[in-house]
Design an enzyme around this catalytic site. Structure first.
Site, PDB file in Angstrom:
ATOM      1  N   LYS A 147      44.065  30.501  43.581  1.00 14.10           N
ATOM      2  CA  LYS A 147      44.446  30.262  44.977  1.00 14.10           C
ATOM      3  C   LYS A 147      44.352  28.768  45.312  1.00 14.10           C
ATOM      4  O   LYS A 147      44.010  27.966  44.455  1.00 14.10           O
ATOM      5  CB  LYS A 147      43.583  31.125  45.902  1.00 14.10           C
ATOM      6  CG  LYS A 147      43.644  32.636  45.577  1.00 14.10           C
ATOM      7  CD  LYS A 147      45.002  33.267  45.873  1.00 14.10           C
ATOM      8  CE  LYS A 147      45.264  34.591  45.182  1.00 14.10           C
ATOM      9  NZ  LYS A 147      44.422  35.698  45.574  1.00 14.10           N
TER      10      LYS A 147
HETATM   11  C1  PLP Z   1      44.090  37.154  45.551  1.00 12.53           C
HETATM   12  C2  PLP Z   1      44.531  38.168  46.523  1.00 12.53           C
HETATM   13  C3  PLP Z   1      43.671  39.134  47.045  1.00 12.53           C
HETATM   14  C4  PLP Z   1      42.278  39.372  46.550  1.00 12.53           C
HETATM   15  O1  PLP Z   1      41.492  38.275  46.473  1.00 12.53           O
HETATM   16  P1  PLP Z   1      40.222  38.264  45.473  1.00 12.53           P
HETATM   17  O2  PLP Z   1      39.520  37.027  45.898  1.00 12.53           O
HETATM   18  O3  PLP Z   1      40.755  38.209  44.091  1.00 12.53           O
HETATM   19  O4  PLP Z   1      39.451  39.498  45.747  1.00 12.53           O
HETATM   20  C5  PLP Z   1      44.151  39.971  48.034  1.00 12.53           C
HETATM   21  N1  PLP Z   1      45.406  39.902  48.468  1.00 12.53           N
HETATM   22  C6  PLP Z   1      46.274  39.020  47.957  1.00 12.53           C
HETATM   23  C7  PLP Z   1      47.655  38.975  48.480  1.00 12.53           C
HETATM   24  C8  PLP Z   1      45.879  38.135  46.962  1.00 12.53           C
HETATM   25  O5  PLP Z   1      46.764  37.275  46.447  1.00 12.53           O
END
Ligand code: PLP
Length: 383
Positions: free
Chosen positions: A184
């Site tokens: 991210k």
């Molecule tokens: C990455 C992501 C999540 C979950 O995040 P984590 O930190 O991996 O639990 C949820 N929704 C979307 C759209 C994502 O890209």
């Protein structure tokens, strides 16, 4: 061919990030200490929200949001199928029923018109997702929520530092969830954040993070008391102080990194224009994109190769392309538990066959980007 594999996403950790973490490792508080609230305060001023609650993952943030919104057994929650499974899973965690509403083919964002059609007397909330880093149609979604007394939850795990009509993600919905997973925009290893302007939602999310207990360890320590009450059934969704120190250090670089992501996107747009059978997703004019993903659509008949063939060609040539996402309602668990099946969201299902995510991360060099573009042209010539 480059001597290294170019992944689709990658974190950037610099010396100052490492120093920030090491400093906290030597301090008194490894978890539930002062860095957690410092990170929350910084994130609030960045997102423009009144409250922020830091948690152990983006999934935990979504679960806190679903709990804060009061989703309970039997409640229907309208969600997008074009997302990571966690967006819909948190509805099931609460005993609710995810109801999938189809997407728009050129942006892959949930289609407000379809959302409207899915509302019943049991609908309690909508969870939209800012696909790829482009904010959803918040004016329309908010109007629908207000008219029908629903709570709007934004999964903004793709869209830190994006904005809609000059308002940053973080306050566009009633409650917003962010993720700090390494792919991210910024990372804490694992981590997430809930933002809201509603004090009740914030308080409920904060309690839910800590087993549903009214005070945390540090508050009791400072007040010189041992007594606490558990008033909800929560989870341990806490994040550590050294993760929050990393988050604060990363947050300083977020704007710069999102600018770089936009530069890379512009380079892709230029380099890939004019390829027959390859379409780039549309960015609507009233919003700023933060490009967690750069996604193209491949029309097999015109490109001469289908998405799967192009995927294999790129991977063989050291380019870490990916596919985001298998529509959630097609996963075996959903089909088995909710009885969802192909045909329920035709646009998402058709689009899924065509989409390909190209590498996108701020430390990608211009040469890396040019190599990806060149490799797609090469595939096209071979096709
Ligand atoms: C990455 C992501 C999540 C979950 O995040 P984590 O930190 O991996 O639990 C949820 N929704 C979307 C759209 C994502 O890209």
């Amino acid at each position: 061919m480059p001597d290294k594999f170019i992944p689709y996403g990658r974190q950037c950790i610099e010396d100052d990030d490492i120093e920030a973490v090491v400093e906290i490792l030597k301090s008194d508080w490894l978890t539930t200490g002062p860095k957690v609230s410092e990170f929350e305060d910084k994130f609030c001023s960045f997102a423009g929200s009144q409250y922020a609650v830091a948690v152990s993952s983006g999934t935990a943030a979504l679960h806190c949001a679903a709990f804060a919104a009061g989703i309970k057994p039997g409640d229907e929650v309208i969600v997008t199928p074009m997302t990571f499974a966690a967006t819909a899973n948190v509805v099931l965690y609460q005993g609710g029923i995810p109801v999938f509403a189809d997407i728009e083919p050129d942006t892959l964002l949930i289609d407000p018109e379809v959302v409207r059609q899915k509302i019943t007397s049991r609908t309690r909330a909508i969870i939209c997702m800012d696909y790829g880093g482009q904010p959803c149609d918040y004016d329309e979604l908010k109007a629908i929520s207000t008219e029908n007394k629903l709570i709007l939850i934004a999964d903004s795990c793709h869209s830190a530092d994006a904005s809609y009509k000059h308002t940053p993600t973080g306050t566009l919905a009633d409650i917003t969830a962010f993720s700090f997973h390494p792919v991210k925009h910024i990372t804490t290893g694992e981590g997430g954040m809930v933002t809201t302007n509603n004090p009740d939602f914030a308080e409920r999310a904060r309690r839910f993070r800590n087993h549903g207990i009214t005070t945390d360890h540090r508050q009791r320590s400072e007040a010189g008391t041992w007594y606490y009450q558990m008033i909800d059934l929560g989870f341990n969704y806490r994040i550590s102080d050294f993760q929050c120190a990393l988050g604060m250090s990363q947050l300083k670089k977020l704007k710069k990194w999102v600018d770089r992501r936009n530069e890379i996107a512009a380079r892709y747009n230029r380099g890939l224009s004019g390829i027959e059978g390859l379409k780039i997703l549309r960015t609507k004019p009233d919003r700023l994109h933060s490009f967690h993903l750069y996604v193209v659509k491949i029309k097999a008949t015109e490109f001469g190769m289908n998405r799967n063939e192009l995927f294999n060609f790129m991977r063989k040539n050291q380019v870490g392309v990916n596919v985001h996402y298998v529509p959630v309602h097609l996963h075996p668990f959903y089909r088995k538990t909710l009885g969802t099946e192909p045909g329920m969201c035709p646009v998402a299902e058709e689009t899924y066959e065509d989409i390909l995510s190209l590498p996108m991360y701020p430390t990608m060099t211009d040469e890396d980007v040019e190599y990806v573009i060149k490799t797609i042209w090469k595939a096209k010539r071979k096709a």
